[in-house]
Design an enzyme around this catalytic site. Structure first.
Site, short mmCIF file in Angstrom:
data_model
loop_
_atom_site.label_atom_id
_atom_site.label_comp_id
_atom_site.label_asym_id
_atom_site.label_seq_id
_atom_site.Cartn_x
_atom_site.Cartn_y
_atom_site.Cartn_z
N ASP A 66 0.86 -1.18 0.00
CA ASP A 66 0.00 0.00 0.00
C ASP A 66 0.91 1.24 0.00
OD1 ASP A 66 -1.66 2.11 0.61
OD2 ASP A 66 -2.81 1.02 2.13
N VAL A 67 0.89 2.00 -1.09
CA VAL A 67 1.81 3.14 -1.20
C VAL A 67 1.54 4.22 -0.15
CG1 VAL A 67 2.33 2.83 -3.66
CG2 VAL A 67 0.41 4.31 -2.97
N ASN A 93 2.56 6.09 -10.36
CA ASN A 93 1.35 6.04 -11.15
C ASN A 93 0.12 5.63 -10.33
OD1 ASN A 93 -0.31 5.36 -13.74
ND2 ASN A 93 -0.26 3.47 -12.56
N TYR A 159 -9.37 14.62 -5.24
CA TYR A 159 -8.52 14.24 -6.38
C TYR A 159 -7.81 15.45 -6.98
CZ TYR A 159 -7.29 11.94 -10.82
OH TYR A 159 -6.63 11.43 -11.90
N LYS A 163 -3.74 16.21 -6.94
CA LYS A 163 -2.96 16.32 -8.17
C LYS A 163 -2.26 17.68 -8.27
CE LYS A 163 -3.85 12.21 -9.82
NZ LYS A 163 -2.79 11.19 -9.89
C1 BGC Z 1 -9.31 10.86 -14.33
C2 BGC Z 1 -10.26 10.25 -15.32
C3 BGC Z 1 -10.89 11.34 -16.17
C4 BGC Z 1 -9.84 12.26 -16.76
C5 BGC Z 1 -10.46 13.43 -17.52
C6 BGC Z 1 -8.32 11.74 -15.06
O1 BGC Z 1 -7.44 12.30 -14.18
O2 BGC Z 1 -8.62 9.83 -13.64
O3 BGC Z 1 -11.26 9.51 -14.64
O4 BGC Z 1 -11.63 10.76 -17.23
O5 BGC Z 1 -9.02 12.76 -15.74
O6 BGC Z 1 -11.42 14.10 -16.77
#
Ligand code: BGC
Length: 261
Positions: A66-67, A93, A159, A163
């Site tokens: 598990d990272v 990744n 998310y 990122k």
């Molecule tokens: C997500 C995908 C998505 C894409 C464009 C990616 O970072 O993991 O689920 O389709 O971005 O929105």
């Protein structure tokens, strides 16, 4: 003829048992690298990728963990050491989109889980990789971010936050090690046809909606990321560090402006 040559290089790709990671592992191997194929715990899929690499004449091993757990990351890197005797390329990744939850109604545990895997994971792995790369004055670390390091995405605040943070982490660490033979950079994929977004490209209506968000009007294929990773990991990219290469078929160039305005 210019060719990508990774012979003699030892690579670790996290989340290499499917999707982008798998394509990246296969491309690094095709360029001559030995590859550690990491998976969280799915042995069948990881061994399948290892087998595919071996059948192509390459060298590969599967590693698990598990990272988001530093002790497991440490153990995994020790395993790679024992098989390859060190590391030259790390591709962070492994990651997940998480469930779609608007901030007001979101579950803090879900939010924390996404940040743990998508941000803490690359941090723990980068830290271990640098401990191996700095003494040998050679190495490349590639983070897989996303167009959502730039584009807000309703329902995915964990998310997008992870990122964007990973992007700044990349630049900061790149600055720390730039004079020591180690390059640190990111690839920001757009919508690539992998299991992570299969529910979107697998349905004609949502695929049409997705296509409209992409200037080239189609999702990408995993190999279109894998090839870029092999290039960036190679000495052909020797002057590239601390930046993100966007590979998105033109998602970031406001495709809607090809008409009107
Ligand atoms: C997500 C995908 C998505 C894409 C464009 C990616 O970072 O993991 O689920 O389709 O971005 O929105």
């Amino acid at each position: 003829m210019i060719a990508i040559d990774l012979s003699g290089r030892r690579a670790l790709v996290t989340g290499a048992n499917s999707g982008l990671g798998r394509a990246i592992a296969l491309n690094l191997s095709a360029a001559g690298a030995r590859v550690a194929v990491h998976a969280l715990n799915d042995r069948v899929s990881a061994e399948t990728v290892v087998e595919q690499i071996r059948q192509g004449g390459g060298e590969a091993v599967a590693v698990y963990g598990d990272v988001s757990q530093p002790a497991q990351v440490e153990k995994m890197f020790a395993e790679v050491d024992s098989v390859f005797g060190g590391l030259d390329i790390l591709v962070n990744n492994a990651g997940m989109d998480g469930a779609r939850e608007m901030c007001a109604g979101s579950d803090p545990e879900h939010w924390r889980a996404v940040i743990s895997v998508d941000l803490h994971g690359p941090y723990f792995c980068t830290r271990q990789a640098l401990r191996r790369m700095l003494p040998q004055q050679r190495g490349v670390i590639i983070q897989i971010t996303s167009v959502h390091e730039f584009i807000p995405w309703a329902g995915y605040s964990a998310y997008t936050s992870a990122k964007a943070a990973l992007s700044m982490f990349t630049k900061t660490v790149a600055q720390e090690v730039a004079t020591q033979g180690v390059r640190v950079l990111a690839i920001a994929p757009g919508a690539i046809r992998t299991p992570i977004n299969a529910d979107v490209w697998g349905n004609p209506d949502s695929l049409r909606d997705l296509d409209q968000k992409i200037a080239m009007n189609r999702p990408g294929e995993p190999d279109e990321i894998g090839r870029v990773a092999a290039f960036l990991a190679s000495d052909l990219a020797s002057y590239i560090t601390g930046t993100t290469l966007v590979v998105d078929g033109g998602m970031l160039i406001y495709p809607d402006f090809n008409h009107g305005g």
